[in-house]
Design an enzyme around this catalytic site. Structure first.
Site, short mmCIF file in Angstrom:
data_model
loop_
_atom_site.label_atom_id
_atom_site.label_comp_id
_atom_site.label_asym_id
_atom_site.label_seq_id
_atom_site.Cartn_x
_atom_site.Cartn_y
_atom_site.Cartn_z
N SER A 1 36.70 45.69 4.47
CA SER A 1 37.59 46.35 3.71
C SER A 1 38.89 46.44 3.97
O SER A 1 39.16 46.70 5.20
CB SER A 1 36.85 47.69 3.19
OG SER A 1 37.27 48.25 2.22
N ASP A 2 39.97 46.57 3.14
CA ASP A 2 41.22 47.00 3.50
C ASP A 2 41.95 47.49 2.29
O ASP A 2 41.52 47.28 1.09
CB ASP A 2 42.10 45.60 4.02
CG ASP A 2 43.19 45.84 4.83
OD1 ASP A 2 42.93 46.14 5.99
OD2 ASP A 2 44.32 45.92 3.97
N GLN A 3 42.87 48.49 2.67
CA GLN A 3 43.68 48.99 1.47
C GLN A 3 45.09 48.94 1.88
O GLN A 3 45.63 48.98 3.07
CB GLN A 3 43.50 50.59 1.65
CG GLN A 3 43.68 51.31 0.57
CD GLN A 3 43.41 52.79 0.68
OE1 GLN A 3 43.72 53.55 1.52
NE2 GLN A 3 42.32 53.13 -0.26
N LYS B 1 38.62 40.33 8.15
CA LYS B 1 37.75 41.32 8.79
C LYS B 1 36.18 40.88 9.02
O LYS B 1 35.77 40.90 9.80
CB LYS B 1 38.00 42.79 8.29
CG LYS B 1 39.37 43.42 8.50
CD LYS B 1 39.53 44.80 7.74
CE LYS B 1 41.04 45.26 8.27
NZ LYS B 1 41.07 46.77 7.74
#
Length: 196
Positions: free
Chosen positions: A72-74, A56
């Protein structure tokens, strides 16, 4: 008068992430990333979260040659099952039914990319949520009110989703919301950004 672009750019269209980064009190901009969020065959959940956070950030770096870009990623994990963003009601109901009475491991990665130097700093922040045992009726009422179809594991803990939780364990509660501010503030400090 020419307006200077902000030094800090959030590679996300997520409203909760915008609200979180605003807490730092730094000027920032927002740009939508273009990243395929499909897991690679055999990819471990932690590696998936890290790869997507980095992807990203890099996806917006081409247009921003002198910025600090935050990606950011989850990823949510129940047992061996990776739960991404459900996307619709049926998938969200299935995710919550699977999570009922179990521990959900949320793995949130944050990447700070200096597009001028090409240096990317990344942290992975785990957070655990023990879910209550949920009835079908509870799940349906929650989904009707929150519609958390863009949340990993269909859990919007900053809203009504908090009542679905029995216990939470982790070092940074903002990690559960999708942008770990403790880790991000450390990364910004490493880049020489003065933090209060």
């Amino acid at each position: 008068m020419i307006e200077l672009q902000p030094v800090l750019m959030l590679a996300s269209t997520s409203t909760p992430r915008r609200e979180l980064i605003a807490r730092l009190g730094l000027p920032f901009g927002v740009q939508a990333p273009q990243a395929d969020e499909t897991a690679q065959p055999g990819e471990a959940p932690a590696k998936l979260a890290v790869r997507l956070a980095q992807a990203k950030a890099w996806s917006v770096a081409q247009a921003l040659p002198a910025h600090l870009i935050v990606g950011s990623d989850q990823v949510a994990v129940v047992g061996e099952q990776v739960l991404g963003k459900p996307g619709n009601h049926a998938a969200a109901a299935a995710q919550l039914a699977l999570a009922s009475g179990r521990v959900v491991h949320f793995l949130t990665a944050v990447c700070l990319l200096n597009s001028a130097t090409g240096q990317a700093r990344t942290r992975l922040v785990p957070f655990e949520v023990q879910m209550r045992v949920l009835s079908d009726r509870q799940i349906e009422r929650y989904l009707a009110r929150e519609q958390p179809f863009d949340c990993a594991g269909a859990l919007r803990s900053e809203g009504l989703g908090i009542v679905l939780c029995q216990r939470m364990t982790g070092d940074d509660p903002t990690a559960l919301l999708g942008l770990p501010l403790i880790a991000l503030s450390e990364l910004l400090s490493e880049e020489g950004i003065a933090m209060p």
